[in-house]
Design a protein around this motif. Sequence first.
Motif, mmCIF file in Angstrom:
data_model
loop_
_atom_site.group_PDB
_atom_site.id
_atom_site.type_symbol
_atom_site.label_atom_id
_atom_site.label_comp_id
_atom_site.label_asym_id
_atom_site.label_seq_id
_atom_site.Cartn_x
_atom_site.Cartn_y
_atom_site.Cartn_z
ATOM 1 N N ALA A 44 0.840 -1.207 0.000
ATOM 2 C CA ALA A 44 0.000 0.000 0.000
ATOM 3 C C ALA A 44 0.870 1.250 0.000
ATOM 4 O O ALA A 44 0.581 2.236 -0.717
ATOM 5 N N VAL A 45 1.963 1.238 0.780
ATOM 6 C CA VAL A 45 2.859 2.399 0.824
ATOM 7 C C VAL A 45 3.539 2.585 -0.532
ATOM 8 O O VAL A 45 3.605 3.705 -1.073
ATOM 9 N N VAL A 46 4.068 1.498 -1.094
ATOM 10 C CA VAL A 46 4.731 1.598 -2.394
ATOM 11 C C VAL A 46 3.728 2.036 -3.462
ATOM 12 O O VAL A 46 4.017 2.915 -4.304
ATOM 13 N N ALA A 47 2.513 1.464 -3.455
ATOM 14 C CA ALA A 47 1.481 1.852 -4.433
ATOM 15 C C ALA A 47 1.110 3.319 -4.239
ATOM 16 O O ALA A 47 0.907 4.061 -5.214
ATOM 17 N N GLY A 48 1.018 3.782 -2.978
ATOM 18 C CA GLY A 48 0.708 5.192 -2.702
ATOM 19 C C GLY A 48 1.802 6.109 -3.218
ATOM 20 O O GLY A 48 1.528 7.170 -3.802
ATOM 21 N N VAL A 49 3.089 5.698 -2.984
ATOM 22 C CA VAL A 49 4.208 6.516 -3.467
ATOM 23 C C VAL A 49 4.201 6.553 -4.993
ATOM 24 O O VAL A 49 4.359 7.622 -5.602
ATOM 25 N N VAL A 50 3.998 5.418 -5.631
ATOM 26 C CA VAL A 50 3.964 5.371 -7.100
ATOM 27 C C VAL A 50 2.792 6.198 -7.617
ATOM 28 O O VAL A 50 2.928 6.974 -8.579
ATOM 29 N N ALA A 51 1.612 6.067 -6.964
ATOM 30 C CA ALA A 51 0.432 6.844 -7.377
ATOM 31 C C ALA A 51 0.713 8.342 -7.216
ATOM 32 O O ALA A 51 0.331 9.168 -8.065
ATOM 33 N N THR A 52 1.410 8.719 -6.137
ATOM 34 C CA THR A 52 1.758 10.125 -5.910
ATOM 35 C C THR A 52 2.716 10.612 -6.992
ATOM 36 O O THR A 52 2.550 11.727 -7.526
ATOM 37 N N LEU A 53 3.718 9.796 -7.328
ATOM 38 C CA LEU A 53 4.657 10.189 -8.380
ATOM 39 C C LEU A 53 3.955 10.323 -9.734
ATOM 40 O O LEU A 53 4.201 11.283 -10.497
ATOM 41 N N VAL A 54 3.048 9.369 -10.035
ATOM 42 C CA VAL A 54 2.307 9.427 -11.297
ATOM 43 C C VAL A 54 1.414 10.680 -11.306
ATOM 44 O O VAL A 54 1.350 11.419 -12.294
ATOM 45 N N THR A 55 0.734 10.957 -10.190
ATOM 46 C CA THR A 55 -0.143 12.135 -10.090
ATOM 47 C C THR A 55 0.680 13.408 -10.203
ATOM 48 O O THR A 55 0.280 14.380 -10.867
ATOM 49 N N ARG A 56 1.842 13.408 -9.538
ATOM 50 C CA ARG A 56 2.705 14.592 -9.603
ATOM 51 C C ARG A 56 3.163 14.863 -11.035
ATOM 52 O O ARG A 56 3.162 16.008 -11.493
ATOM 53 N N SER A 57 3.537 13.817 -11.774
ATOM 54 C CA SER A 57 3.952 14.025 -13.164
ATOM 55 C C SER A 57 2.758 14.513 -13.995
ATOM 56 O O SER A 57 2.924 15.359 -14.886
ATOM 57 N N GLN A 58 1.550 14.010 -13.666
ATOM 58 C CA GLN A 58 0.354 14.473 -14.381
ATOM 59 C C GLN A 58 0.084 15.953 -14.085
ATOM 60 O O GLN A 58 -0.215 16.728 -14.982
#
Length: 173
Positions: A44-58
Motif C-alpha cells: 500500500a505504501v509503495v502503491a501510494g508513493v507510485v500513485a503520488t509520483l504518477v499524479t505529480r507528473s500528471q
Amino acid sequence: MSSRASRSPRSVVAAVLLVSAAAAVAAGVVVGTTTVLVATGVYAVVAGVVATLVTRSQVRAVRRQWAGDRALQASAYRDRVKARSQEQIAFAEDMAAKVAARQARVERLEAAIAAAERRRDELGQSLADEQERAAALEAELQQLRQALAASEAAEKRARAELVAWESEATRTA
C-alpha cells in the motif's frame, strides 16, 4: 479551453494503484496474519508513493500545458495590442496630417483675405481719388459752362452793338 482537464491514463493508473492498495490492505486485514498485514502495508505504501509520483507528473504536465496556453494567450494579446497601437499611431498621424492640411488652408485663406482687404483699401483710395478728380472736373466744367454762357452773352451784346452800329451807320450814311 476548459478549466477542467480530461482524464489521462496516468490518472487512471494512479487511481487503480490506490484502489488496489486499499483492496490489498482489506484482504490483509481479513487474513489477519502479521506477515500478510506487513506485506499488504508495504504494498500500500509503495502503491501510494507510485500513485503520488504518477499524479505529480500528471500535475506537472497539466501545469505546463496551462502555462503554454497562458503564454499563447499573452502572445496573442501582445499581438492584438501591438496591432491596435499601430492603428492608433496611424490614426494619430492621419489626423495630424489632416490638421496640418487644414491649418495650411486656413493660413492661405487668411493671406488671401488680407490681400483682398489691401486691394479693397487700394481700390477705395483710387475711388476716392477718382471722385475728387471727377468733382474737380465737374467744377471745371461748371466754370467752362459759365464762361461759355458769359462768352455767348458777350457775343450777343457784341452782335447787338454791331447791329446797332451798322444801323446807325446806314442811317447816317
